[in-house]
Structures are given as C-alpha cells and as structure tokens.
Design an enzyme around this catalytic site. Structure first.
Site, mmCIF file in Angstrom:
data_model
loop_
_atom_site.group_PDB
_atom_site.id
_atom_site.type_symbol
_atom_site.label_atom_id
_atom_site.label_comp_id
_atom_site.label_asym_id
_atom_site.label_seq_id
_atom_site.Cartn_x
_atom_site.Cartn_y
_atom_site.Cartn_z
ATOM 1 N N HIS A 182 9.252 13.212 3.639
ATOM 2 C CA HIS A 182 9.498 13.643 5.018
ATOM 3 C C HIS A 182 9.522 12.397 5.901
ATOM 4 C CE1 HIS A 182 9.452 16.462 8.370
ATOM 5 N NE2 HIS A 182 8.619 15.632 8.969
ATOM 6 N N ASP A 224 5.435 21.088 5.199
ATOM 7 C CA ASP A 224 5.108 19.686 5.506
ATOM 8 C C ASP A 224 3.610 19.448 5.708
ATOM 9 O OD1 ASP A 224 7.843 19.113 5.448
ATOM 10 O OD2 ASP A 224 8.082 19.429 7.597
HETATM 11 C C1 GRF Z 1 15.623 12.161 4.233
HETATM 12 O O1 GRF Z 1 15.431 11.606 5.494
HETATM 13 C C2 GRF Z 1 14.398 12.913 3.797
HETATM 14 O O2 GRF Z 1 13.214 12.326 4.237
HETATM 15 C C3 GRF Z 1 14.585 14.244 4.454
HETATM 16 O O3 GRF Z 1 15.959 14.507 4.337
HETATM 17 C C4 GRF Z 1 16.670 13.277 4.255
HETATM 18 C C5 GRF Z 1 17.459 13.325 2.989
HETATM 19 O O4 GRF Z 1 18.340 12.229 2.861
HETATM 20 N N1 GRF Z 1 13.728 15.243 3.831
HETATM 21 P P1 GRF Z 1 19.043 11.925 1.488
HETATM 22 O O5 GRF Z 1 19.809 13.179 1.071
HETATM 23 O O6 GRF Z 1 17.985 11.573 0.489
HETATM 24 O O7 GRF Z 1 19.967 10.779 1.765
#
Ligand code: GRF
Length: 194
Positions: free
Chosen positions: A114, A150
């Site tokens: 997160h 979360d």
């Molecule tokens: C990331 O910022 C993650 O923390 C959040 O969603 C986004 C996913 O990005 N849960 P990616 O698909 O890994 O590029």
C-alpha cells in the site's frame, strides 16, 4: 523447498515485475508460480507472459454479467490458486476487496503493498491524501491482509520524502520506486516466517 507464490494484479503490474525479477535469484525463498488478474486487459499480464510466468484471469466483469457475487468470485479464485499448488499470495495492485472467508483461508500467507505509511492514509488515493494532509514524509507499507482493509500487521515500511511543489503524480512515482525495493524484501521476510 522454495514456496510457490502467486501474484494477484488488476493493472500495470510494476510491483509484480519487481517481484518476478527478485525471485529469479537462486537464493530467493520463493518462486513466482502464477500471476492472476481480475481483468483480462491488465497490462501486467503481457509482462508476466514475456517473463515466462504462467498467468490466469478470473474476470470480474464476467461475474458481474452473470450476477454472481463476491463469494462466487473468491471461490473460483481460490480454486485457481489451489490447482496451481500455491503456498503464498501477494496482492500487487489487485483492485478488489477479498471476502473474509477467502482472507481467513490464506491467513498469514497473504500480503499486500500500500503506497502510504500505514496506519496513515488507508483506502483509495493515499498519495493524494498524504499531500492534502501536508505531511513531509510519505512512503509505502507491506502488510499481512486481514478482513479489515489496509489494517493487517506490518511486515516492512519504507519512507519517501515529500518535496516542495510535489504533485500527486510526482509523489506517486517516487513512492512507486520505493515499492519496487520494499516488496521483494518484505516477501522474503514473510516467506521465512511462513
Ligand atoms: C501500487 O502503488 C500499489 O502500492 C497499489 O497499487 C499500485 C499498483 O501498481 N496497491 P502496479 O500495478 O504494481 O504498477
């Protein structure tokens, strides 16, 4: 024995890519055995295929069309993971809430990343929440998934500075770079405990 890890995605899959790359090291305690997407058009699927990782889609829009509920979706997802003999699950931009029953089935073996320093800024758009709150330090968290969104126990966090004049995009990009370092290290730690 290396644990068989599945990564659940819904979008571009940059954290997924970082995990696949890290797990290529011969001393990494897990192998990425499967990538599952909730959307057939997720960009991460093509990346996983190109990197030689098996993929599956449990298409949420099909469930919506067929009027099937969250429990039905999660039951199918569970079966896909079991069929692939998965030991451990990483959520990486998986844009669905998992049912309590599913989360309990994987308790201690399912983690999420997160883009905030939890417990600060849970939920949607945490980077925008951080800017609106005027904090000077932002960051990212890898935590165990529990039924409350979360809110599960933290495995690892990385701090990222908020710079003068930061936009949501600039801050998000800086946090994402940190995510790509944090997630492989946190998965390693969690696998050692599981
Ligand atoms: C990331 O910022 C993650 O923390 C959040 O969603 C986004 C996913 O990005 N849960 P990616 O698909 O890994 O590029």
């Amino acid at each position: 024995m290396r644990k068989r890890v599945a990564i659940l995605i819904s979008g571009r899959g940059s954290n997924m890519r970082a995990l696949i790359e890290a797990a290529r090291a011969s001393d990494y305690p897990g192998e990425i055995a499967l990538v599952v997407s909730s959307r057939p058009d997720a960009g991460g699927l093509a990346i996983a295929k190109a990197m030689g990782v098996p993929t599956a889609v449990v298409d949420q829009s099909r469930f919506r069309r067929e009027n099937r509920d969250r429990a039905a979706y999660d039951a199918e997802l569970y079966q896909v993971l079991i069929d692939a003999r998965i030991d451990f699950v990483c959520l990486a931009g998986f844009m669905r809430i998992l049912s309590d029953g599913f989360v309990r089935q994987w308790e201690g073996r399912i983690i999420n990343i997160h883009p905030s320093l939890l417990p600060a800024f849970p939920g949607l758009k945490p980077q925008a929440q951080a800017l609106a709150a005027g904090v000077s330090i932002a960051g990212c968290t890898v935590h165990y998934v529990t039924p409350e969104l979360d809110a599960g126990p933290t495995i690892a966090q990385m701090e990222v500075p908020v710079l003068p004049g930061d936009t949501v995009d600039a801050l998000s990009a800086r946090i994402l770079e940190a995510e790509h370092k944090l997630y492989p290290a946190a998965l390693k730690k969690a696998l050692a405990r599981s």
